[in-house]
Write a protein that holds these residues in place. Structure first.
Motif, PDB file in Angstrom:
ATOM      1  N   LEU A 158      -1.254  -1.439  -8.180  1.00 22.23           N
ATOM      2  CA  LEU A 158      -0.272  -0.756  -7.328  1.00 22.23           C
ATOM      3  C   LEU A 158      -0.038  -1.524  -6.030  1.00 22.23           C
ATOM      4  O   LEU A 158       1.099  -1.620  -5.546  1.00 22.23           O
ATOM      5  CB  LEU A 158      -0.747   0.666  -7.021  1.00 22.23           C
ATOM      6  CG  LEU A 158      -0.740   1.631  -8.214  1.00 22.23           C
ATOM      7  CD1 LEU A 158      -1.519   2.893  -7.886  1.00 22.23           C
ATOM      8  CD2 LEU A 158       0.691   1.977  -8.617  1.00 22.23           C
ATOM      9  N   ARG A 159      -1.091  -2.068  -5.458  1.00 19.19           N
ATOM     10  CA  ARG A 159      -0.929  -2.864  -4.236  1.00 19.19           C
ATOM     11  C   ARG A 159      -0.073  -4.093  -4.497  1.00 19.19           C
ATOM     12  O   ARG A 159       0.794  -4.443  -3.691  1.00 19.19           O
ATOM     13  CB  ARG A 159      -2.302  -3.278  -3.704  1.00 19.19           C
ATOM     14  CG  ARG A 159      -3.076  -2.144  -3.045  1.00 19.19           C
ATOM     15  CD  ARG A 159      -4.484  -2.585  -2.703  1.00 19.19           C
ATOM     16  NE  ARG A 159      -5.212  -1.564  -1.951  1.00 19.19           N
ATOM     17  CZ  ARG A 159      -6.516  -1.614  -1.717  1.00 19.19           C
ATOM     18  NH1 ARG A 159      -7.231  -2.629  -2.165  1.00 19.19           N
ATOM     19  NH2 ARG A 159      -7.092  -0.658  -1.027  1.00 19.19           N
ATOM     20  N   LYS A 160      -0.324  -4.752  -5.615  1.00 19.19           N
ATOM     21  CA  LYS A 160       0.475  -5.933  -5.953  1.00 19.19           C
ATOM     22  C   LYS A 160       1.915  -5.574  -6.288  1.00 19.19           C
ATOM     23  O   LYS A 160       2.805  -6.428  -6.219  1.00 19.19           O
ATOM     24  CB  LYS A 160      -0.158  -6.668  -7.144  1.00 19.19           C
ATOM     25  CG  LYS A 160      -1.393  -7.473  -6.771  1.00 19.19           C
ATOM     26  CD  LYS A 160      -1.051  -8.641  -5.881  1.00 19.19           C
ATOM     27  CE  LYS A 160      -2.254  -9.510  -5.592  1.00 19.19           C
ATOM     28  NZ  LYS A 160      -1.912 -10.660  -4.738  1.00 19.19           N
ATOM     29  N   SER A 161       2.141  -4.322  -6.646  1.00 22.28           N
ATOM     30  CA  SER A 161       3.496  -3.886  -6.969  1.00 22.28           C
ATOM     31  C   SER A 161       4.302  -3.533  -5.734  1.00 22.28           C
ATOM     32  O   SER A 161       5.445  -3.112  -5.839  1.00 22.28           O
ATOM     33  CB  SER A 161       3.445  -2.674  -7.920  1.00 22.28           C
ATOM     34  OG  SER A 161       2.820  -3.031  -9.136  1.00 22.28           O
ATOM     35  N   GLY A 162       3.705  -3.660  -4.559  1.00 23.31           N
ATOM     36  CA  GLY A 162       4.441  -3.461  -3.317  1.00 23.31           C
ATOM     37  C   GLY A 162       4.128  -2.176  -2.578  1.00 23.31           C
ATOM     38  O   GLY A 162       4.740  -1.895  -1.551  1.00 23.31           O
ATOM     39  N   TYR A 163       3.166  -1.397  -3.073  1.00 21.14           N
ATOM     40  CA  TYR A 163       2.800  -0.159  -2.383  1.00 21.14           C
ATOM     41  C   TYR A 163       1.819  -0.463  -1.245  1.00 21.14           C
ATOM     42  O   TYR A 163       0.958  -1.340  -1.375  1.00 21.14           O
ATOM     43  CB  TYR A 163       2.149   0.829  -3.351  1.00 21.14           C
ATOM     44  CG  TYR A 163       3.118   1.491  -4.306  1.00 21.14           C
ATOM     45  CD1 TYR A 163       3.943   2.521  -3.872  1.00 21.14           C
ATOM     46  CD2 TYR A 163       3.200   1.088  -5.630  1.00 21.14           C
ATOM     47  CE1 TYR A 163       4.825   3.143  -4.753  1.00 21.14           C
ATOM     48  CE2 TYR A 163       4.081   1.698  -6.510  1.00 21.14           C
ATOM     49  CZ  TYR A 163       4.892   2.723  -6.064  1.00 21.14           C
ATOM     50  OH  TYR A 163       5.758   3.325  -6.921  1.00 21.14           O
ATOM     51  N   GLY A 164       1.942   0.275  -0.146  1.00 26.43           N
ATOM     52  CA  GLY A 164       0.965   0.174   0.931  1.00 26.43           C
ATOM     53  C   GLY A 164      -0.351   0.785   0.497  1.00 26.43           C
ATOM     54  O   GLY A 164      -0.436   1.490  -0.525  1.00 26.43           O
ATOM     55  N   ASN A 165      -1.414   0.556   1.280  1.00 21.58           N
ATOM     56  CA  ASN A 165      -2.746   1.029   0.910  1.00 21.58           C
ATOM     57  C   ASN A 165      -2.787   2.545   0.718  1.00 21.58           C
ATOM     58  O   ASN A 165      -3.359   3.046  -0.246  1.00 21.58           O
ATOM     59  CB  ASN A 165      -3.763   0.618   1.980  1.00 21.58           C
ATOM     60  CG  ASN A 165      -4.089  -0.857   1.919  1.00 21.58           C
ATOM     61  OD1 ASN A 165      -3.927  -1.482   0.873  1.00 21.58           O
ATOM     62  ND2 ASN A 165      -4.538  -1.414   3.024  1.00 21.58           N
ATOM     63  N   THR A 166      -2.164   3.279   1.647  1.00 22.30           N
ATOM     64  CA  THR A 166      -2.223   4.738   1.574  1.00 22.30           C
ATOM     65  C   THR A 166      -1.509   5.261   0.334  1.00 22.30           C
ATOM     66  O   THR A 166      -2.036   6.104  -0.402  1.00 22.30           O
ATOM     67  CB  THR A 166      -1.607   5.353   2.847  1.00 22.30           C
ATOM     68  OG1 THR A 166      -2.277   4.831   3.998  1.00 22.30           O
ATOM     69  CG2 THR A 166      -1.736   6.862   2.833  1.00 22.30           C
ATOM     70  N   MET A 167      -0.299   4.763   0.084  1.00 22.50           N
ATOM     71  CA  MET A 167       0.474   5.230  -1.064  1.00 22.50           C
ATOM     72  C   MET A 167      -0.184   4.819  -2.375  1.00 22.50           C
ATOM     73  O   MET A 167      -0.226   5.603  -3.334  1.00 22.50           O
ATOM     74  CB  MET A 167       1.896   4.656  -0.984  1.00 22.50           C
ATOM     75  CG  MET A 167       2.858   5.300  -1.969  1.00 22.50           C
ATOM     76  SD  MET A 167       3.054   7.072  -1.640  1.00 22.50           S
ATOM     77  CE  MET A 167       4.096   7.565  -3.010  1.00 22.50           C
ATOM     78  N   ALA A 168      -0.713   3.588  -2.436  1.00 24.44           N
ATOM     79  CA  ALA A 168      -1.380   3.125  -3.647  1.00 24.44           C
ATOM     80  C   ALA A 168      -2.609   3.980  -3.936  1.00 24.44           C
ATOM     81  O   ALA A 168      -2.858   4.367  -5.090  1.00 24.44           O
ATOM     82  CB  ALA A 168      -1.788   1.658  -3.493  1.00 24.44           C
ATOM     83  N   THR A 169      -3.373   4.304  -2.891  1.00 23.85           N
ATOM     84  CA  THR A 169      -4.548   5.151  -3.072  1.00 23.85           C
ATOM     85  C   THR A 169      -4.146   6.552  -3.516  1.00 23.85           C
ATOM     86  O   THR A 169      -4.826   7.172  -4.343  1.00 23.85           O
ATOM     87  CB  THR A 169      -5.348   5.234  -1.756  1.00 23.85           C
ATOM     88  OG1 THR A 169      -5.661   3.920  -1.313  1.00 23.85           O
ATOM     89  CG2 THR A 169      -6.634   6.019  -1.949  1.00 23.85           C
ATOM     90  N   ALA A 170      -3.036   7.057  -2.989  1.00 20.45           N
ATOM     91  CA  ALA A 170      -2.569   8.393  -3.371  1.00 20.45           C
ATOM     92  C   ALA A 170      -2.173   8.424  -4.845  1.00 20.45           C
ATOM     93  O   ALA A 170      -2.515   9.370  -5.574  1.00 20.45           O
ATOM     94  CB  ALA A 170      -1.390   8.795  -2.489  1.00 20.45           C
ATOM     95  N   ILE A 171      -1.446   7.406  -5.319  1.00 23.68           N
ATOM     96  CA  ILE A 171      -1.037   7.366  -6.726  1.00 23.68           C
ATOM     97  C   ILE A 171      -2.267   7.235  -7.624  1.00 23.68           C
ATOM     98  O   ILE A 171      -2.380   7.912  -8.656  1.00 23.68           O
ATOM     99  CB  ILE A 171      -0.054   6.212  -6.968  1.00 23.68           C
ATOM    100  CG1 ILE A 171       1.244   6.441  -6.187  1.00 23.68           C
ATOM    101  CG2 ILE A 171       0.231   6.047  -8.452  1.00 23.68           C
ATOM    102  CD1 ILE A 171       2.231   5.304  -6.291  1.00 23.68           C
ATOM    103  N   MET A 172      -3.191   6.343  -7.239  1.00 25.96           N
ATOM    104  CA  MET A 172      -4.409   6.173  -8.029  1.00 25.96           C
ATOM    105  C   MET A 172      -5.187   7.487  -8.098  1.00 25.96           C
ATOM    106  O   MET A 172      -5.702   7.875  -9.156  1.00 25.96           O
ATOM    107  CB  MET A 172      -5.260   5.059  -7.417  1.00 25.96           C
ATOM    108  CG  MET A 172      -6.576   4.774  -8.149  1.00 25.96           C
ATOM    109  SD  MET A 172      -7.937   5.782  -7.541  1.00 25.96           S
ATOM    110  CE  MET A 172      -8.124   5.121  -5.895  1.00 25.96           C
ATOM    111  N   SER A 173      -5.277   8.179  -6.968  1.00 24.52           N
ATOM    112  CA  SER A 173      -5.988   9.462  -6.937  1.00 24.52           C
ATOM    113  C   SER A 173      -5.274  10.514  -7.787  1.00 24.52           C
ATOM    114  O   SER A 173      -5.917  11.354  -8.425  1.00 24.52           O
ATOM    115  CB  SER A 173      -6.120   9.960  -5.499  1.00 24.52           C
ATOM    116  OG  SER A 173      -6.812   9.025  -4.701  1.00 24.52           O
ATOM    117  N   ALA A 174      -3.933  10.464  -7.784  1.00 26.63           N
ATOM    118  CA  ALA A 174      -3.169  11.401  -8.619  1.00 26.63           C
ATOM    119  C   ALA A 174      -3.461  11.168 -10.098  1.00 26.63           C
ATOM    120  O   ALA A 174      -3.597  12.118 -10.883  1.00 26.63           O
ATOM    121  CB  ALA A 174      -1.678  11.245  -8.336  1.00 26.63           C
ATOM    122  N   VAL A 175      -3.570   9.899 -10.495  1.00 27.37           N
ATOM    123  CA  VAL A 175      -3.908   9.568 -11.887  1.00 27.37           C
ATOM    124  C   VAL A 175      -5.278  10.150 -12.240  1.00 27.37           C
ATOM    125  O   VAL A 175      -5.454  10.793 -13.290  1.00 27.37           O
ATOM    126  CB  VAL A 175      -3.891   8.037 -12.099  1.00 27.37           C
ATOM    127  CG1 VAL A 175      -4.465   7.692 -13.476  1.00 27.37           C
ATOM    128  CG2 VAL A 175      -2.488   7.493 -11.963  1.00 27.37           C
TER     129      VAL A 175
END
Length: 822
Positions: free
Chosen positions: A616-633
């Motif tokens: 997610l980070r490599k896809s252009g998401y910031g740390n907070t948003m990437a962590t939120a998506i990962m946590s949602a998964v």
């Protein structure tokens, strides 16, 4: 070293009538120095100790040969055999300790008079602890490697004299400043050679003991600090007088401190790291700025240069081993910049005194910092023109950060801080400079505005040539800490520059390899090492072969295929939560495959979450948003598994759930967490830290997570993917049971599998190794499956869904790495 506030400092004044030799001096007393070089020496000693131990164990013949050669060479000293070894050790120890302590006390170095003996006690204790640990291993090879051969009398595994004296002398040092410490080291080395020659100690035992003492002494010396041996007060004035300045005033300037209490580099001396700054005036009224760099504090800057040299590939980096080297080069660069009519500080001259290098500037150029968020287009254009002018003559800055942006006397924007710069630079270094400035301005003005200004200043061809250098490793951490910065800036900048280039050139342009070492490559190496260790220590090949040989090959193959289908479910869950514009289907699927490789070195569940976060980070998401998506998964997968357990349990009548949840353990864990949280909030300091630092991050993360989980359509699709994943794994275990002729209800099998696998995955072993096998075997045996079938089916399932996935995950990881997706 830190400067104390003005109201607390004790000034050193000389108010005698002004003359060539008696200026008015206002300075603070010298502060103790925490030299980073001490930690470096401790680290080197640790590495050498490990290498000596490995050599003693695995190169036993070589080590024995070295000892034999030393004894053969010492035949002329056979008379030493008559010297009592205990007496020799005691007389050397007492003599060295007394000589050094008397030296310290005479010089009124009270603190080191206390810490040096304490370090000796620590050295003795450390060698005793390590000796006992080695003996407790009962490893005869390891113990024999430290035991002296043909020793007579009472021997010890690791002799303590070397550790104790090495720690004492290291804490009392450095040897270059104290003759007694120097001769103490010489005496210790002499005793070591004698003891090895007469077979009282082994080479490996002596070396490891010495290095243990060195580690203890250096760590204590760093914590306590050493006296600053640089030039202060009158010594600075005298050194400045030696280059022709007849001072009448010399006043220390208080440093601005950061949040950690460390001095912030100042524009008054062109951002020289760890310097002391003085205002000075001579008899004619001319004013100067005097910058003093202590050699003891230069180590940290040298280590930073060394790290940049190690980290970056294809670009040259300066490595100034001494403060004088750094100052000389800095002064030369400033003179050269002024020759190009570029605004820079005006050096007068350079001198040194004691262990300090002193650079004197005329006080005729004053720089004012530019706040990045207040940067305007005109200033951005001036900065680009400034850099282009310097680069045209081969001068490169090497570290353009927000604090290097400044305005001069006329208000023109300039680049300051040329301490780490160089001349005769390569095209790669020039490109790196421009990428650093470009990304810094883009974080303030936006990518489109930055590229527009750069086209006017540098031209289209120059910008196109920068495409291969647009990489995160090129951007300083200070720039990445700006409010306007995120990883999308780099992606947008790269895309904008690509749009300037002809399509055919874009296809043929390869990215330049700048990073010799990165976190990704380090983690890949660590994962590979752990994977190899796990495979060779945990993989019981004979048992697995026996289980697979007795299995129905078609059903075993079906188990592998069904298990692999779980990757599709994981990809659906992740892909649904990713924006359409950033949704790369092959990348999302292969990120799930790659998680199979990380699971061999990380606890079950942690590996997939880690891969998802990196993707997610490599896809252009910031740390907070990437962590939120990962946590949602993770939240969707957990909730889906829980619901499936309840639903299947209700419809199948299974009551296994209530008997397998470790209630007491769960309650204990919850209670411990609550106690820790309450204690943290009860202490004012930690409460402020949590409320000021942690809570804003948690609130932002929670907001993103709530936004994701409150979209019904996405949530339903993500849940369906999680159902597919869980069902595929449950059916895979059902097929493993069928491979041994055990026919079971597919729903009940899925229920028991999900429950057992969830509990086994909670154990923090790589991939749940050992724990999952044990829990699966126990659960299905309790469910009525014969013991032999349960263990065989478990082994086949783990082969199909754990061991065989490792090489596939490694290939997927490699593909993602090549495409910059992880």
């Amino acid at each position: 070293m830190t400067d104390v506030p003005n109201q607390d400092r004790k000034t050193i004044r000389n108010d005698r009538p002004s003359s060539t030799h008696s200026p008015v001096v206002v300075d603070t007393p010298p502060q103790r120095v925490h030299d980073a070089g001490d930690l470096l020496r401790a680290l080197v000693s640790l590495i050498l100790g490990l290498l000596v131990t490995l050599a003693a164990v695995y190169l036993r013949g070589t080590a024995a040969g070295v000892e034999s050669d030393m004894r053969q060479a010492g035949h002329a000293m056979d008379w030493l055999m008559d010297v009592p070894t205990n007496f020799l050790q005691q007389i050397v120890t007492v003599t060295v300790v007394l000589a050094v302590l008397i030296h310290l006390l005479v010089n009124r170095e009270w603190l080191q008079s206390i810490t040096a003996p304490l370090a000796m006690f620590v050295g003795y204790s450390l060698v005793l602890i390590i000796s006992n640990l080695i003996v407790s291993t009962r490893n005869t090879t390891l113990i024999a490697s430290f035991n002296p051969q043909n020793a007579f009398g009472s021997t010890v595994l690791l002799p303590d004299i070397y550790a104790g004296l090495a720690a004492f002398l290291s804490a009392a040092g450095p040897r270059r400043l104290r003759s007694t410490v120097k001769w103490g080291w010489n005496a210790l080395y002499a005793v070591a050679v004698i003891m090895i020659i007469i077979s009282s100690n082994s080479v490996s035992g002596v070396l490891v003991s010495l290095l243990l003492g060195r580690i203890a002494g250096m760590v204590i010396r760093y914590i306590v600090g050493t006296q600053n041996k640089g030039a202060w007060g009158e010594a600075v004035a005298q050194a400045v007088a030696s280059i022709g300045i007849d001072l009448t005033e010399l006043t220390r300037v208080d440093a601005t401190l950061d949040k950690d209490g460390q001095p912030i580099p100042c524009l008054n001396d062109d951002l020289i790291e760890a310097s002391r700054i003085y205002r000075a005036k001579d008899a004619s009224g001319t004013r100067y700025t005097v910058s003093v760099m202590d050699g003891q504090l230069h180590t940290a800057g040298y280590l930073m240069q060394l790290w940049q040299w190690i980290k970056l590939s294809g670009v040259s980096m300066r490595r100034d081993r001494s403060a004088m080297d750094s100052m000389q080069h800095h002064m030369a660069i400033l003179f050269e910049l002024r020759d190009l009519d570029l605004s820079a500080l005006h050096p007068y001259g350079l001198t040194e005194s004691a262990e300090s290098s002193i650079l004197v500037f005329y006080d005729d150029t004053h720089l004012t910092s530019i706040e990045p968020d207040l940067l305007d287009a005109d200033q951005a254009r001036q900065l680009m023109d400034f850099l282009a002018r310097a680069n045209s003559r081969g001068y490169t800055h090497r570290r353009i950060t927000p604090n290097t942006l400044a305005t001069d006397n006329e208000g023109h924007a300039v680049i300051a801080g040329w301490e780490n710069s160089d001349s005769a630079s390569s095209s790669a270094n020039i490109a790196l400079d421009r990428v650093q400035l470009l990304s810094l301005i883009a974080a303030s003005l936006g990518v489109e505005e930055t590229v527009r200004i750069a086209l006017e200043s540098w031209g289209k061809d120059t910008l196109i040539a920068l495409m291969p250098f647009i990489q995160m490793v090129a951007i300083p951490s200070q720039t990445q800490a700006l409010p306007g910065w995120n990883r999308q800036v780099m992606s947008d900048l790269r895309a904008r520059l690509r749009s300037l280039a002809p399509p055919e050139s874009v296809e043929t342009t390869d990215q330049v390899t700048l990073s010799r070492f990165s976190l990704r490559s380090f983690l890949a190496l660590v994962l590979l090492v752990i994977a190899v260790v796990v495979i060779f220590t945990q993989f019981n090949l004979q048992q697995v072969i026996q289980a697979v040989r007795n299995a129905n090959p078609w059903m075993a193959g079906l188990s592998f295929l069904l298990g692999s289908f779980s990757w599709v479910g994981g990809a659906i869950t992740l892909g649904v939560l990713v924006d359409k514009k950033k949704r790369n289907i092959p990348g999302i699927f292969l990120s799930q495959v790659a998680s199979s490789f990380t699971s061999v070195s990380m606890p079950a569940g942690v590996g997939p979450a880690f891969v998802n976060l990196q993707y997610l980070r490599k896809s252009g998401y910031g740390n907070t948003m990437a962590t939120a998506i990962m946590s949602a998964v993770v939240a969707v997968q957990f909730a889906t598994t829980f619901v499936l357990l309840i639903v299947i349990g209700l419809f199948t009548g299974r009551n296994t759930l209530s008997g397998m949840i470790p209630t007491n353990t769960l309650v204990i864990v919850i209670g411990v967490v609550a106690i820790v949280a309450a204690l943290a909030m009860a202490i004012p300091y930690t409460r402020r830290l949590i409320m000021d630092k942690l809570m804003p991050i948690v609130a932002s993360y929670a907001r993103h997570l709530f936004d994701i989980l409150t979209q019904p359509r996405q949530l339903a699709l993500a849940a369906s993917g999680s159902v597919v994943q869980s069902a595929a794994l449950g059916m895979s275990f059902w097929a493993a049971l069928m491979a041994f002729g055990c026919r079971t209800n597919i729903f009940e099998t899925t229920f028991v599998f999900l429950l057992a696998n969830t509990l086994g995955s909670a154990v923090p072993t790589p991939g749940g190794l050992g724990a999952i096998e044990a829990v699966l075997f126990s659960a299905f045996r309790l469910a009525g499956v014969p013991s032999g079938v349960a263990i065989s089916a478990t082994l086949v399932f783990r082969v199909a869904n754990y061991w065989l996935r490792i090489p596939l995950g490694a290939l997927a990881m490699r593909w993602l790495g090549r495409h910059n997706l992880i």
